[in-house]
Motif scaffolding. Sequence first.
Motif, PDB file in Angstrom:
ATOM      1  N   UNK A   1       0.667  -1.119  -0.066  1.00 56.04           N
ATOM      2  CA  UNK A   1       0.145  -0.133   0.103  1.00 56.04           C
ATOM      3  C   UNK A   1       0.807   1.352  -0.022  1.00 56.04           C
ATOM      4  N   UNK A   2       0.057   2.481  -0.132  1.00 56.99           N
ATOM      5  CA  UNK A   2       0.646   3.659  -0.193  1.00 56.99           C
ATOM      6  C   UNK A   2       1.623   3.883   0.971  1.00 56.99           C
ATOM      7  N   UNK A   3       1.215   3.523   1.900  1.00 61.16           N
ATOM      8  CA  UNK A   3       2.142   3.593   3.287  1.00 61.16           C
ATOM      9  C   UNK A   3       2.846   2.525   3.744  1.00 61.16           C
ATOM     10  N   UNK A   4       3.150   1.811   2.591  1.00 55.29           N
ATOM     11  CA  UNK A   4       3.720   0.377   3.116  1.00 55.29           C
ATOM     12  C   UNK A   4       5.233   0.833   3.269  1.00 55.29           C
ATOM     13  N   UNK A   5       5.701   1.886   2.713  1.00 57.02           N
ATOM     14  CA  UNK A   5       7.027   2.303   3.033  1.00 57.02           C
ATOM     15  C   UNK A   5       7.153   2.818   4.338  1.00 57.02           C
ATOM     16  N   UNK A   6       6.284   3.497   4.934  1.00 55.58           N
ATOM     17  CA  UNK A   6       6.551   3.823   6.239  1.00 55.58           C
ATOM     18  C   UNK A   6       6.873   2.993   7.305  1.00 55.58           C
ATOM     19  N   UNK A   7       6.339   1.584   7.146  1.00 55.75           N
ATOM     20  CA  UNK A   7       6.902   0.658   8.164  1.00 55.75           C
ATOM     21  C   UNK A   7       8.456   0.522   8.123  1.00 55.75           C
ATOM     22  N   UNK A   8       9.162   1.016   7.076  1.00 60.17           N
ATOM     23  CA  UNK A   8      10.510   0.822   7.022  1.00 60.17           C
ATOM     24  C   UNK A   8      11.284   1.973   7.309  1.00 60.17           C
ATOM     25  N   UNK A   9      10.438   3.065   7.927  1.00 60.02           N
ATOM     26  CA  UNK A   9      11.001   4.252   8.081  1.00 60.02           C
ATOM     27  C   UNK A   9      10.712   4.679   9.641  1.00 60.02           C
TER      28      UNK A   9
END
Length: 480
Positions: A462-470
């Motif tokens: 999902x769009x915020x799937x990057x945020x889990x890695x930040x």
Amino acid sequence: MNIKPFLIGGEWVQGTGTPFDSVNPANGELNGRIGGASAADVDHAVRNAQRAQRDPRWRNMLPHERARLLNRVADLIVERGSELASIQMRENGKLRSECLAQAGAAAGAFRYFAGVIETMVSEIAPSRGPHVANVVYEPFGVVAAITPWNSPLTLEAQKVAAAVAAGNAVVLKPSEITPGPALELGRIFLDAGVPAGILNVVTGLGGETGLALVQHPEVRMISFTGGTATGRAIGRIAAERLVPVALELGGKSPHIVFADADLDAAAEGVVSGIFTSSGQSCIAGSRLFIERSIYDDFLARVVERTKALKVGPPDADGSQVAPLSSFVHRERVEAYVQSARDDGGTIVAGGKRPDDAALPAGAFYEPTIITGLTNEAKACREEIFGPVLCVLPFDGEADLVEQANGTSFGLGCGIWTESYKKAWRVARAIEAGTVWVNTYKELTVAVPFGGFKDSGIGREKGYYGIRVYQEPKTILWGMK
């Protein structure tokens, strides 16, 4: 016999850990011997990843430049899709057609997250004083990504694409059953021009390589997909180390059919929902709940379609159900079916190895349907991870919801009904991370994925799937 090396810091190394064999579950033949990474090898990989991630040429790389590299990775996955599909097929026995589709989905994951990082923005929080509050997101540093054997092409791409898009370096540890796709992804990263050390691939056994990786003091975030027991063990280590985790674990998903459903469409959805991938899917619809007024009729439709499925080699024309991933795993599935018999269940389809004389060398098992169990039976409560469907009746929504939620898992759910109001009520009442209405196992990288309860922690994709890695960071600018 030659031992296949793994990738650390852009170099292919043999490793000093325990080597292991890769076996083709379709015919029992040896694919090759794979090098195992020892704790010293893992340390070497993590240090290389840390050095590469802290290099200003990577850390200060602008998002559109990282996106260009990710798109180049996607291009190479497409170019090598047939080879990647063959590697996965030989290692886990999945149908070649499904492997080809998953290679395409892997490329799509890299393109998706390349697009996200070009458009994702930082934030300005509302002012509560003479300042400007700027929220930015920083990479963790080194991410440990640990993946299972059932769909390595897609699962490894989803983790690596998001973590690298977020600015991290990754140490990827694939299942010892399916090391090949990860090793080829490492090769693709190098060929795409991604700096050496941004993706490292360490192969080996979970108790040796995987344990060393999650315990390493410089691993700052752990992403794991796999069984709940292993997820709990990783969670305990992460809690002691105070590092964040994303855990996508097991499932025992309810597949629900109401009397007002399109029964032919529902029957097709139920059969594909459990027997594609030979049932080896965390979201497999392994518990079928049928409204009592249509129980006999609908069960007959499902049994008829199930018995018509063709069990065969993964690359043979017309094969619909391929072998299980290993001979050991087949024994595990057989043990669950026997437990269902012991609990009073009736096998109405399958329940044994196929009689086909052409298949004895492989880990094949017939698509199996079991009736006559209660929701308390072991086969109805525990994840079998094979082509086994347990069927139960229900009377009304309250009874259904109580039974459907009566498990420790909460990953997926399917609902078939022509009433959108009923679908909405039940979908909201079911404890699951994804609910499908009048379809099943429709997957997209564009929406969050994860589970409730024992099915995991956190969401990927999902769009915020990057945020889990930040990690979020607030910068306050004084304006007085």
